[in-house]
Design a protein around this motif. Structure first.
Motif, PDB file in Angstrom:
ATOM      1  N   ALA A 265       0.832  -1.204   0.000  1.00  0.00           N
ATOM      2  CA  ALA A 265       0.000   0.000   0.000  1.00  0.00           C
ATOM      3  C   ALA A 265       0.869   1.258   0.000  1.00  0.00           C
ATOM      4  CB  ALA A 265      -0.933  -0.005   1.212  1.00  0.00           C
ATOM      5  N   ALA A 266       1.955   1.227   0.798  1.00  0.00           N
ATOM      6  CA  ALA A 266       2.854   2.379   0.842  1.00  0.00           C
ATOM      7  C   ALA A 266       3.562   2.578  -0.493  1.00  0.00           C
ATOM      8  CB  ALA A 266       3.876   2.199   1.962  1.00  0.00           C
ATOM      9  N   VAL A 267       3.943   1.478  -1.145  1.00  0.00           N
ATOM     10  CA  VAL A 267       4.575   1.580  -2.463  1.00  0.00           C
ATOM     11  C   VAL A 267       3.608   2.184  -3.474  1.00  0.00           C
ATOM     12  CG1 VAL A 267       5.569   0.268  -4.367  1.00  0.00           C
ATOM     13  CG2 VAL A 267       6.153  -0.321  -2.012  1.00  0.00           C
ATOM     14  N   GLY A 268       2.333   1.768  -3.403  1.00  0.00           N
ATOM     15  CA  GLY A 268       1.329   2.347  -4.294  1.00  0.00           C
ATOM     16  C   GLY A 268       1.164   3.835  -4.079  1.00  0.00           C
ATOM     17  N   ASP A 269       1.184   4.265  -2.821  1.00  0.00           N
ATOM     18  CA  ASP A 269       1.079   5.696  -2.518  1.00  0.00           C
ATOM     19  C   ASP A 269       2.270   6.461  -3.072  1.00  0.00           C
ATOM     20  OD1 ASP A 269      -1.298   5.268  -1.197  1.00  0.00           O
ATOM     21  OD2 ASP A 269      -0.390   5.208   0.804  1.00  0.00           O
ATOM     22  N   VAL A 270       3.452   5.864  -2.974  1.00  0.00           N
ATOM     23  CA  VAL A 270       4.657   6.513  -3.507  1.00  0.00           C
ATOM     24  C   VAL A 270       4.551   6.681  -5.015  1.00  0.00           C
ATOM     25  CG1 VAL A 270       7.117   6.161  -3.962  1.00  0.00           C
ATOM     26  CG2 VAL A 270       6.215   5.819  -1.659  1.00  0.00           C
ATOM     27  N   ALA A 271       4.127   5.622  -5.705  1.00  0.00           N
ATOM     28  CA  ALA A 271       3.994   5.693  -7.158  1.00  0.00           C
ATOM     29  C   ALA A 271       2.986   6.760  -7.566  1.00  0.00           C
ATOM     30  CB  ALA A 271       3.586   4.329  -7.716  1.00  0.00           C
ATOM     31  N   ALA A 272       1.843   6.792  -6.857  1.00  0.00           N
ATOM     32  CA  ALA A 272       0.829   7.804  -7.156  1.00  0.00           C
ATOM     33  C   ALA A 272       1.364   9.203  -6.885  1.00  0.00           C
ATOM     34  CB  ALA A 272      -0.425   7.536  -6.324  1.00  0.00           C
ATOM     35  N   GLY A 273       2.102   9.356  -5.809  1.00  0.00           N
ATOM     36  CA  GLY A 273       2.651  10.664  -5.475  1.00  0.00           C
ATOM     37  C   GLY A 273       3.650  11.154  -6.502  1.00  0.00           C
ATOM     38  N   LEU A 274       4.496  10.242  -7.004  1.00  0.00           N
ATOM     39  CA  LEU A 274       5.469  10.637  -8.030  1.00  0.00           C
ATOM     40  C   LEU A 274       4.763  11.044  -9.322  1.00  0.00           C
ATOM     41  CD1 LEU A 274       8.216   7.904  -7.455  1.00  0.00           C
ATOM     42  CD2 LEU A 274       8.430  10.362  -7.007  1.00  0.00           C
ATOM     43  N   VAL A 275       3.739  10.297  -9.705  1.00  0.00           N
ATOM     44  CA  VAL A 275       3.003  10.623 -10.931  1.00  0.00           C
ATOM     45  C   VAL A 275       2.293  11.963 -10.782  1.00  0.00           C
ATOM     46  CG1 VAL A 275       1.050   9.956 -12.372  1.00  0.00           C
ATOM     47  CG2 VAL A 275       2.721   8.232 -11.641  1.00  0.00           C
TER      48      VAL A 275
END
Length: 325
Positions: A265-275
């Motif tokens: 879940a944290a990795v998904g948040d990071v990816a969304a934040g970078l995009v």
């Protein structure tokens, strides 16, 4: 057994390359409302070995209302310096802080009152972070938390999530600390390596052994943060160091899930934040996500390194579960 003339509180400060800041701190300690005869200050010179000792030389130039001792610790690292000072301290309580901190006049008196009235092992005060030079990146709450706690209780509360202590504003019973073990030297800042969590691990270990720590928000210190500490480079280094240290905490304490945040879940948040940061030119969001990516990557890399070395978590409950990386 305590010495007959021992002070009530020993203030321990580990310093490296910041003699002027130490002098300013001593000036603030001289203005404490706690009577000077009840305290001593132990400054640990953690500069590299050499004939010239800027810190010791600067402190010899002034007199202070309290007893002042200057020690040397050749092993680099904030934890090593603090541990040297704690072992040499004579007070019932040890208060640790940093050279660039400015405590308010009631700081020590308030910490002592909370410890004695509540009968606890340790008391952490409130640290007010200031940005005298402004910010390079507009800081989100998550980025501000890299510089210290943001949320504080209205009154005294146990030091459990979402509250935590900071090493620049913490007092504890010296004898109990010696019995449970001092700060881990593989955690905490060391030279240019931006480690941390030495204070968090220390308090968590004490709590898990049955020793309570309180937050006393009326014990206030001010902590300045300067522009170089608000850059992308800084947050990447801070995130990497934090990830390594949280991974190492598993070796001695149960780590709170909120302190980890390294699953899918944290990795998904990071990816969304970078995009989102790239698409909407939101630099703050991008920096926050990049810092989290560095933190998560180093956390898992360090955990795998420790497993390869045969160093297992202290508590089986903290082994990876389904749904975590």
């Amino acid at each position: 057994m305590a010495e007959p003339d021992a002070p009530l509180v020993s203030v321990v400060v580990s310093a490296r390359g910041n003699a002027a800041a130490v002098t300013d701190l001593l000036g603030a300690l001289a203005r404490q409302s706690l009577p000077a005869q009840l305290m001593e200050v132990v400054v640990v010179d953690n500069d590299p070995p050499g004939r010239i000792r800027p810190i010791a030389n600067a402190l010899r130039q002034s007199t202070w209302p309290f007893e002042l001792r200057v020690l040397q610790e050749p092993k680099p690292g904030l934890s090593a310096g603090r541990n040297r000072g704690i072992c040499a301290a004579r007070g019932r309580y040890v208060a640790i802080t940093d050279p660039d901190i400015t405590p308010q006049p009631e700081w020590l008196r308030t910490l002592v009152a909370a410890a004695q009235e509540e009968g606890v092992f340790a008391v952490g005060g409130r640290s007010i972070v200031e940005y005298p030079q402004g910010e390079v990146v507009v800081l989100t709450k998550a980025l501000r938390e890299c510089h210290g706690a943001v949320d504080w209780p209205q009154g005294r509360e146990p030091a459990v999530w979402p509250y935590w202590v900071t090493g620049c504003n913490l007092m504890f019973e010296r004898q109990t600390a010696l019995e449970i073990g001092l700060f881990r030297t593989d955690l905490g800042r060391r030279g240019r390596w931006m480690g941390d969590c030495e204070d968090l691990e220390f308090i968590d270990r004490a709590r898990q052994l049955g020793h309570l720590t309180l937050i006393e928000p009326k014990a206030v210190v001010c902590h300045p943060i300067y522009r170089p500490e608000t850059t992308l480079r800084y947050f990447l280094r801070q995130g990497a160091g934090h990830g390594v240290c949280v991974a190492r905490m598993h070796l001695s304490v149960r780590v709170e899930p909120a302190a980890i945040q390294a699953g899918w879940a944290a990795v998904g948040d990071v990816a969304a934040g970078l995009v989102q940061g790239w698409a909407f030119l939101d630099r703050s969001r991008a920096v926050e996500s990049a810092r989290d990516l560095a933190r998560i990557t180093t956390y898992h890399a360090e955990r795998w390194r420790l497993r390869l070395l045969g160093r297992r978590p202290a508590f089986c409950a903290e082994l990876p579960t389904k749904g975590s990386i």
